[in-house]
Every structure is written in structure tokens, then in C-alpha cells.
Write a protein that holds these residues in place. Structure first.
Motif, mmCIF file in Angstrom:
data_model
loop_
_atom_site.group_PDB
_atom_site.id
_atom_site.type_symbol
_atom_site.label_atom_id
_atom_site.label_comp_id
_atom_site.label_asym_id
_atom_site.label_seq_id
_atom_site.Cartn_x
_atom_site.Cartn_y
_atom_site.Cartn_z
ATOM 1 N N ALA A 160 0.819 -1.210 0.000
ATOM 2 C CA ALA A 160 0.000 0.000 0.000
ATOM 3 C C ALA A 160 0.858 1.268 0.000
ATOM 4 O O ALA A 160 0.344 2.358 -0.226
ATOM 5 N N ARG A 161 2.152 1.121 0.243
ATOM 6 C CA ARG A 161 3.053 2.280 0.289
ATOM 7 C C ARG A 161 3.775 2.449 -1.044
ATOM 8 O O ARG A 161 3.912 1.517 -1.812
ATOM 9 N N ARG A 162 4.248 3.665 -1.273
ATOM 10 C CA ARG A 162 5.106 3.945 -2.419
ATOM 11 C C ARG A 162 6.293 4.773 -1.929
ATOM 12 O O ARG A 162 6.078 5.763 -1.241
ATOM 13 N N PRO A 163 7.516 4.384 -2.241
ATOM 14 C CA PRO A 163 7.871 3.172 -2.988
ATOM 15 C C PRO A 163 7.706 1.925 -2.118
ATOM 16 O O PRO A 163 7.658 2.016 -0.894
ATOM 17 N N ILE A 164 7.630 0.775 -2.766
ATOM 18 C CA ILE A 164 7.522 -0.483 -2.043
ATOM 19 C C ILE A 164 8.891 -0.838 -1.476
ATOM 20 O O ILE A 164 9.860 -0.970 -2.208
ATOM 21 N N ASP A 165 8.971 -0.982 -0.155
ATOM 22 C CA ASP A 165 10.236 -1.216 0.547
ATOM 23 C C ASP A 165 10.285 -2.644 1.073
ATOM 24 O O ASP A 165 9.886 -2.917 2.211
ATOM 25 N N THR A 166 10.797 -3.549 0.275
ATOM 26 C CA THR A 166 10.843 -4.957 0.696
ATOM 27 C C THR A 166 11.843 -5.184 1.824
ATOM 28 O O THR A 166 11.610 -6.002 2.712
ATOM 29 N N LYS A 167 12.964 -4.456 1.804
ATOM 30 C CA LYS A 167 13.973 -4.635 2.850
ATOM 31 C C LYS A 167 13.453 -4.191 4.209
ATOM 32 O O LYS A 167 13.636 -4.881 5.218
#
Length: 207
Positions: free
Chosen positions: A178-185
Motif C-alpha cells: 500500500a506504500r510507495r515506494p515499495i520497501d521490501t527490505k
């Protein structure tokens, strides 16, 4: 009769598979473009080129289509999870590797329509469980039982722990998308800390 009724049995089955996949592919795009709440069955049908009656031969609602997409995602992720389990040296490494692999899987626009949704949209919760989802749960549970037996993981109820790990991954993953940018770390670090920290708290509570 349905439009595939006059085909030879072999071609009929191929047509059924193709029609179902066309619906899933169209739904993935529609959900990504419009968002799940806004999208309608009519939008999905429009994207398939199929007759409206054909859609209802396969699915009763867009909720059923979403469940099928979630099931397809579980089927695709299961071998990745199994590979992480085989490659990991211990419990903590497995948790980190599995969570990271899951979040990368979610964020990959080629594998999941979820990462293409409008920012901030809440992911609908799937009602029901498919064999593919059960297989993922069982893989996590088996890894937990194996690590506990070898002393690599704290002893806890394996059913509850597997459910908790999956719930944390699912809910943190939902917020990540749901967030931008997508922070996988960042999402991986948070989810792993919650699981490992929660286990320590559970040990203290049961001690």
C-alpha cells in the motif's frame, strides 16, 4: 448448453482451461488498474472477450475470482518457500529468507497483480482456504517442527506459530504494497523482528 459443449472432449477441456485462465488474467489486470473495491464482474468480463454466461460457468462472483488468484499465488510461491527451507542453515536464517522471498514475490509486478494496485488500497481478506494455501501452511509448520526437534527453534505450538508467521507476513506485506515506494527490505526487517522477538516473549511468558 455452454459454448464448449459441442467440442470433442479433449478440446473441450483445453477450452475450459483457456477460458478460466482468460478470466484470471483479465481480473488481475482489472484489479490492478481499478482496485478491487471499484472493479466489477462486468469489468472482468469485458477484459476477457467471453460471454457473460461463460464467466458464471467458472465463478459466482469477483470474490471467487480473487480467491482463485490468491490460490494461484500460493501455488507459485510454494516451491520458492521449499527452496528457501532447503538452503537455510537454521531457523533464523529460514525465517529471514522465507519472509524476504515472500515480499519480493509480492512486489514483482510480473508475478502478482497486488503490487499494481492503487497506493493505499486495503487488500481484501480471502474467505476460505484452498489446497494450495494449505500446502504453504504445512510447509511452514513442517519447518518449525523440524527445527524444534533439532533444537534450532524455541519450542512452541507449531500450529499457532505457523499461523502467526503467515499472518505477520501477510499483513505486513499488505501494508508494504500500500506504500510507495515499495520497501521490501524494511518490511522484511520489521516482520522478522516481530517473529523472532515474539518468540522470545512467548518463551518468557511460558517460562
Amino acid at each position: 448448453m455452454s459454448e464448449v459443449a459441442y467440442l470433442p472432449p479433449g478440446k473441450r477441456e483445453l477450452t475450459k482451461v483457456a477460458n478460466r485462465q482468460a478470466i484470471l488474467d483479465a481480473a488481475r489486470k482489472v484489479f490492478g488498474d481499478l482496485g478491487y473495491e471499484t472493479a466489477t464482474v462486468r469489468d472482468i468480463i469485458r477484459g476477457t472477450g467471453l460471454a457473460a454466461g461463460t464467466f458464471y460457468n467458472y465463478f459466482k462472483s469477483k470474490d471467487e475470482v480473487y480467491l482463485a488468484l490468491a490460490s494461484e499465488g500460493a501455488r507459485q510461491f510454494a516451491p520458492l518457500l521449499k527452496a528457501q527451507r532447503a538452503q537455510s542453515a537454521g531457523w533464523e536464517e529460514f525465517v529471514h529468507a522465507a519472509i524476504e522471498a515472500y515480499f519480493l514475490f509480492l512486489a514483482d509486478a510480473h508475478k502478482s497483480w497486488l503490487s499494481q494496485r492503487p497506493a493505499g488500497e486495503i487488500q481484501p481478506h480471502v474467505h476460505g482456504e484452498t489446497p494450495e494455501m494449505t500446502a504453504v501452511f504445512n510447509e511452514v509448520r513442517e519447518a518449525i517442527v523440524e527445527e524444534m526437534a533439532g533444537g534450532g527453534a524455541p519450542v512452541a505450538d507449531p500450529d499457532y506459530l505457523a499461523a502467526a508467521c503467515i499472518a505477520i507476513a501477510r499483513d505486513v506485506g499488505e501494508k508494504m504494497l500500500a506504500r510507495r515506494p515499495i520497501d521490501t527490505k524494511g518490511a522484511t526487517a520489521f516482520a522478522v523482528a516481530m517473529i523472532q522477538g515474539g518468540l522470545k516473549g512467548l518463551q518468557q511468558a511460558e517460562g
